[in-house]
Scaffold this motif. Structure first.
Motif, PDB file in Angstrom:
ATOM      1  N   ASN A  97       0.837  -1.195   0.000  1.00  0.00           N
ATOM      2  CA  ASN A  97       0.000   0.000   0.000  1.00  0.00           C
ATOM      3  C   ASN A  97       0.872   1.245   0.000  1.00  0.00           C
ATOM      4  O   ASN A  97       1.422   1.618   1.024  1.00  0.00           O
ATOM      5  CB  ASN A  97      -0.928   0.007   1.223  1.00  0.00           C
TER       6      ASN A  97
ATOM      7  N   SER B 286      -6.328   4.066   1.902  1.00  0.00           N
ATOM      8  CA  SER B 286      -6.187   2.682   1.444  1.00  0.00           C
ATOM      9  C   SER B 286      -5.517   2.658   0.066  1.00  0.00           C
ATOM     10  O   SER B 286      -5.377   3.695  -0.594  1.00  0.00           O
ATOM     11  CB  SER B 286      -7.564   2.022   1.350  1.00  0.00           C
ATOM     12  N   ARG B 287      -5.137   1.472  -0.363  1.00  0.00           N
ATOM     13  CA  ARG B 287      -4.522   1.309  -1.673  1.00  0.00           C
ATOM     14  C   ARG B 287      -5.470   1.807  -2.779  1.00  0.00           C
ATOM     15  O   ARG B 287      -5.064   2.518  -3.677  1.00  0.00           O
ATOM     16  CB  ARG B 287      -4.168  -0.173  -1.862  1.00  0.00           C
TER      17      ARG B 287
ATOM     18  N   TRP C 268      -5.000   5.027  -5.314  1.00  0.00           N
ATOM     19  CA  TRP C 268      -5.075   4.889  -6.773  1.00  0.00           C
ATOM     20  C   TRP C 268      -6.046   5.923  -7.361  1.00  0.00           C
ATOM     21  O   TRP C 268      -5.768   6.543  -8.383  1.00  0.00           O
ATOM     22  CB  TRP C 268      -5.494   3.474  -7.129  1.00  0.00           C
TER      23      TRP C 268
END
Length: 164
Positions: A21, A29-30, A34
């Protein structure tokens, strides 16, 4: 090492990469990271526009339902805002807030430091070699996946013809 052992080790390593992560520097969060990074890149190419959720879902390769939850979380953290689309007032556009830009810059600085340490520990030549191998691996995986997809389609056509 037997092929089965290599397969297990490969799966384990890929799983470890998948769990990494890069957003933990920013307490997101990942998936949230993104979305923020994708929005930032979009805004660089289209300043002041914002993006509709459906277009963002395609951009980040997410389902609209999954993206909706992520957007609500990011909005709750003060990283996103929704504005009325100036081209079509029925739609809302998603934009990064000043706070999101601030944490993205902070995260980039932390990533630079992290990367410098990785290069220091691994060495530039070994890291370049690793990247070359990883890119080759991704090319092979993609190629194998495409061939498998073609075989499935061909089998599906054959099965349909046999059923006629």
């Amino acid at each position: 090492m037997e092929l089965r052992e290599i397969e297990r080790e490969f799966a384990h390593t890929m799983h470890r990469f998948g769990k990494m992560n890069l957003g933990h520097f920013m307490e997101v969060s990942r998936g949230e990271f993104w979305v923020l990074a994708s929005l930032e890149r979009y805004e660089e190419k289209h300043p002041g526009e914002g993006i509709q959720a459906a277009k963002l879902a395609k951009l980040v390769d997410a389902s609209p339902q999954g993206l909706s939850r992520t957007l609500r979380n990011l909005e709750g953290k003060g990283f996103l805002e929704r504005r009325t689309d100036t081209r079509d007032r029925r739609n809302a556009c998603i934009c990064l807030t000043k706070e999101a830009h601030r944490i993205m810059e902070e995260g980039k600085e932390q990533m630079k430091r992290l990367f410098a340490e990785v290069v220091e520990e691994m060495g530039e030549d070994r890291l370049r070699e690793l990247m070359s191998h990883l890119n080759r691996l991704m090319d092979v995986i993609q190629s194998v996946g495409e061939r498998e997809e073609e075989r499935r389609k061909a089998c599906g056509k054959k099965d349909r013809k046999e059923g006629e």
